[in-house]
Design a protein around this motif. Structure first.
Motif, short mmCIF file in Angstrom:
data_model
loop_
_atom_site.label_atom_id
_atom_site.label_comp_id
_atom_site.label_asym_id
_atom_site.label_seq_id
_atom_site.Cartn_x
_atom_site.Cartn_y
_atom_site.Cartn_z
N MET A 37 0.85 -1.20 0.00
CA MET A 37 0.00 0.00 0.00
C MET A 37 0.87 1.23 0.00
N GLY A 38 0.66 2.16 -0.92
CA GLY A 38 1.39 3.41 -0.93
C GLY A 38 0.78 4.41 0.01
N TYR A 39 1.62 5.29 0.56
CA TYR A 39 1.11 6.30 1.48
C TYR A 39 0.13 7.23 0.79
N GLY A 40 0.22 7.35 -0.55
CA GLY A 40 -0.69 8.24 -1.26
C GLY A 40 -2.14 7.78 -1.20
N ASP A 41 -2.36 6.50 -0.89
CA ASP A 41 -3.72 5.97 -0.80
C ASP A 41 -4.40 6.33 0.51
N LEU A 42 -3.61 6.77 1.48
CA LEU A 42 -4.13 7.00 2.83
C LEU A 42 -4.42 8.48 3.05
N VAL A 43 -5.59 8.76 3.60
CA VAL A 43 -5.97 10.13 3.94
C VAL A 43 -6.09 10.24 5.45
N ILE A 44 -5.37 11.18 6.04
CA ILE A 44 -5.46 11.44 7.48
C ILE A 44 -6.01 12.84 7.67
N ARG A 45 -7.08 12.94 8.45
CA ARG A 45 -7.75 14.23 8.64
C ARG A 45 -8.32 14.31 10.05
N SER A 46 -8.84 15.49 10.40
CA SER A 46 -9.45 15.69 11.71
C SER A 46 -10.77 14.93 11.81
N TYR A 47 -11.06 14.49 12.99
CA TYR A 47 -12.31 13.78 13.27
C TYR A 47 -13.50 14.71 13.07
N ASN A 48 -14.53 14.20 12.39
CA ASN A 48 -15.78 14.92 12.18
C ASN A 48 -16.89 14.13 12.85
N ALA A 49 -17.43 14.68 13.94
CA ALA A 49 -18.39 13.94 14.75
C ALA A 49 -19.58 13.45 13.94
N GLN A 50 -20.11 14.31 13.08
CA GLN A 50 -21.31 13.94 12.31
C GLN A 50 -21.02 12.81 11.33
N LYS A 51 -19.84 12.84 10.73
CA LYS A 51 -19.50 11.86 9.69
C LYS A 51 -18.87 10.60 10.27
N LEU A 79 -7.55 12.48 15.20
CA LEU A 79 -7.34 12.28 13.77
C LEU A 79 -7.84 10.90 13.37
N VAL A 80 -8.33 10.81 12.15
CA VAL A 80 -8.77 9.53 11.62
C VAL A 80 -8.02 9.25 10.32
N ALA A 81 -7.82 7.96 10.04
CA ALA A 81 -7.16 7.54 8.80
C ALA A 81 -8.17 6.81 7.93
N GLU A 82 -8.27 7.23 6.68
CA GLU A 82 -9.20 6.62 5.74
C GLU A 82 -8.44 5.99 4.58
N LEU A 83 -8.89 4.83 4.19
CA LEU A 83 -8.35 4.16 3.01
C LEU A 83 -9.54 3.84 2.12
N GLY A 84 -9.64 4.57 1.02
CA GLY A 84 -10.84 4.45 0.21
C GLY A 84 -12.02 4.99 1.00
N ASN A 85 -13.06 4.18 1.13
CA ASN A 85 -14.21 4.61 1.93
C ASN A 85 -14.23 3.96 3.31
N GLN A 86 -13.09 3.38 3.71
CA GLN A 86 -13.01 2.70 5.00
C GLN A 86 -12.21 3.52 6.00
N LEU A 87 -12.70 3.57 7.23
CA LEU A 87 -11.94 4.18 8.30
C LEU A 87 -11.09 3.08 8.94
N VAL A 88 -9.76 3.23 8.87
CA VAL A 88 -8.87 2.13 9.28
C VAL A 88 -8.02 2.45 10.50
N GLY A 89 -8.04 3.71 10.98
CA GLY A 89 -7.22 4.03 12.14
C GLY A 89 -7.64 5.35 12.77
N VAL A 90 -7.33 5.50 14.06
CA VAL A 90 -7.60 6.74 14.78
C VAL A 90 -6.46 7.00 15.78
N ILE A 91 -6.33 8.25 16.18
CA ILE A 91 -5.38 8.62 17.22
C ILE A 91 -5.90 9.89 17.90
N GLN A 92 -5.58 10.04 19.18
CA GLN A 92 -6.01 11.21 19.93
C GLN A 92 -4.80 11.86 20.61
#
Length: 379
Positions: A1-15, A58-71
C-alpha cells in the motif's frame, strides 16, 4: 500500500462517530495472551480527551473505509528542565488500527500527523504510555519514532465489593472546598513532575467527586497542619466510558464465579470477591495522593477505604484505580490486587524542539523522581 492511498484528517463527529465506535469495538487494548480490554465510549469517541485544555482526534481513511484513529491533548505541566520548570507537553493516546490493516505504516503516519499538530501548537515534549510488554507499541514509538523510555509508574487496581469497609475511629476526615484543595496541591505538589498548571480546572470538573484529607483524631485541620496527614482526590472515569475484560483465562472466569457463589452461601466469612469484569463497568480514579508525617501511610490506606465505601454504593463502579511513581512507597499503602495491577506502565517521551535536545538528555540523566502526578483526564 502506498502512502498516497491514505488520507489522514481531523475527526468529524457527524461523519465519523458511528465508524469510530465500530473501529473501537474491533480493536482490543492489551496483550491478547493475558486478556484485553474493550472500551465503550458511550457514543462519544472523544470522551477521553474532551476535558483537556487543548485536544485533537485524527482519523485515517483508506478508500471509503476508516482504518485508524489517534487522539492527543496538550497542557502545561511541571517538568524539571533548565532554565525553567514548566513545559508544554502533548499526550498521545487512543492509537487504534483495524487488525486487517496493521503493519502497513498507518499507525506511524497517524503519530507523525499528530506530532505536526503538536509542533504547530508549541509543544516542547510529546509523551505516551503503554504496557512494558507491548512489543508492537514499543517498536513503533521507540525504534521508529525516536521516543525514549522515561518513567515506569505502577497502575494499582483494587476491585470494589458491595460491602462497606470498617473505617478506623482513630482518624478524622474532612472534604475540602475546591479552593482549599487547589491551594493545598499548589503548596505541596506543584514541584512534582507532570503536575498540571491548570489543577483548578481538574478539581472543578463535574467528574471530580472531591478532595478529602485525613488526620489523627484529636488534632485539627486549619492554619497549622496536623502531625500527620494525607490527601487524595477522586475522579469518576466511569461517567465517560465503560470497560469490559475479554479473552480472560478460563481459570480466572471460574474463580470469579466461584468467589461470587461463596459470598452468597457464606457471607459471614467475608471472603474476597472478584466483580464481574466481563460485563461493562466503570471505575473511580484516585489522583493527587500526598502525605506527610509518621502516620501518613495509615492515613492513605484509610482514605482509600473511604473511597471504596463511596464506590460500593455505585452499581456501575467495579474498580478503584491509582497510578503512582515506580519507586513511590505509596504503593505499599494503597490497597490493590497484584494480578489486576500493572507494576510497570511504560512512559516514553520525545523532544519536539531540536534546539532543546540537551534538556531531555539532562532529564534522562537525573534520578527518576519518587512521585509523579497523573492527570485523571488522561486515563
Amino acid at each position: 500500500m502506498g502512502y498516497g492511498d491514505l488520507v489522514i484528517r481531523s475527526y468529524n463527529a457527524q461523519k465519523d462517530r458511528a465508524r469510530v465506535e465500530d473501529l473501537e469495538r474491533r480493536c482490543e487494548v492489551g496483550p491478547a495472551e493475558r486478556g484485553f480490554l474493550f472500551t465503550d465510549t458511550l457514543g462519544d469517541p472523544i470522551c477521553r480527551i474532551k476535558n483537556s485544555p487543548v485536544y485533537s482526534m485524527l482519523v485515517a481513511e483508506l478508500g471509503n473505509q476508516l482504518v485508524g484513529v489517534i487522539q492527543g491533548s496538550i497542557k502545561l505541566v511541571t517538568l524539571h528542565k533548565p532554565p525553567k520548570n514548566l513545559a508544554r507537553v502533548g499526550y498521545i493516546l487512543g492509537l487504534r488500527v483495524v487488525p486487517l490493516y496493521r503493519r502497513r505504516g498507518i499507525g506511524f503516519r497517524l503519530v507523525i500527523k499528530l506530532e505536526e499538530w503538536f509542533i504547530v501548537n508549541g509543544v516542547d515534549y510529546a509523551y505516551m504510555a503503554t504496557e512494558k510488554d507491548n512489543e508492537a507499541s514499543f517498536k513503533l514509538f521507540v525504534d521508529k519514532l525516536s521516543y525514549v523510555e522515561f518513567r515506569t509508574p505502577a497502575i494499582l487496581v483494587n476491585p470494589v465489593s458491595h460491602r462497606m469497609l470498617r473505617i478506623s475511629s482513630n482518624f478524622e476526615f474532612e472534604k475540602l472546598k475546591v479552593e482549599e484543595a487547589e491551594s493545598l496541591y499548589r503548596k505541596f505538589m506543584s514541584s512534582i513532575e507532570f503536575f498540571p498548571n491548570d489543577i483548578g480546572n481538574i478539581l472543578r470538573n463535574k467528574l471530580s467527586f472531591g478532595t478529602w484529607v485525613a488526620y489523627p483524631r484529636g488534632e485539627s485541620w486549619g492554619e497549622t497542619f496536623p502531625s500527620s496527614w494525607a490527601v487524595l482526590s477522586v475522579w469518576n472515569s466511569g461517567e465517560l466510558f465503560k470497560l469490559r475484560l475479554g479473552n480472560a483465562p478460563s481459570s480466572c472466569l471460574m474463580y470469579t464465579k466461584s468467589s461470587q457463589l461463596m459470598e452468597k452461601l457464606f457471607p459471614c466469612f467475608k471472603l474476597p470477591v472478584i466483580p464481574d469484569f466481563w460485563q461493562p463497568f466503570g471505575f473511580y480514579f484516585v489522583y493527587g495522593v500526598y502525605r506527610e508525617g509518621p502516620l501518613s501511610g495509615k492515613l492513605v490506606r484509610t482514605l482509600c477505604r473511604l473511597v471504596h465505601n463511596m464506590a460500593s454504593k455505585s452499581k456501575d463502579c467495579k474498580a478503584i484505580v491509582t497510578e503512582v511513581g515506580g519507586s513511590d512507597t505509596l504503593r505499599h499503602h494503597i490497597p490493590h490486587w497484584k494480578f489486576l495491577s500493572c507494576p510497570e506502565d511504560l512512559w516514553c517521551i520525545k523532544d519536539m524542539k531540536n534546539e532543546e535536545s540537551n534538556s531531555l538528555i539532562e532529564m534522562m540523566k537525573a534520578p527518576p523522581p519518587t512521585t509523579l502526578f497523573v492527570d485523571p483526564r488522561e486515563v
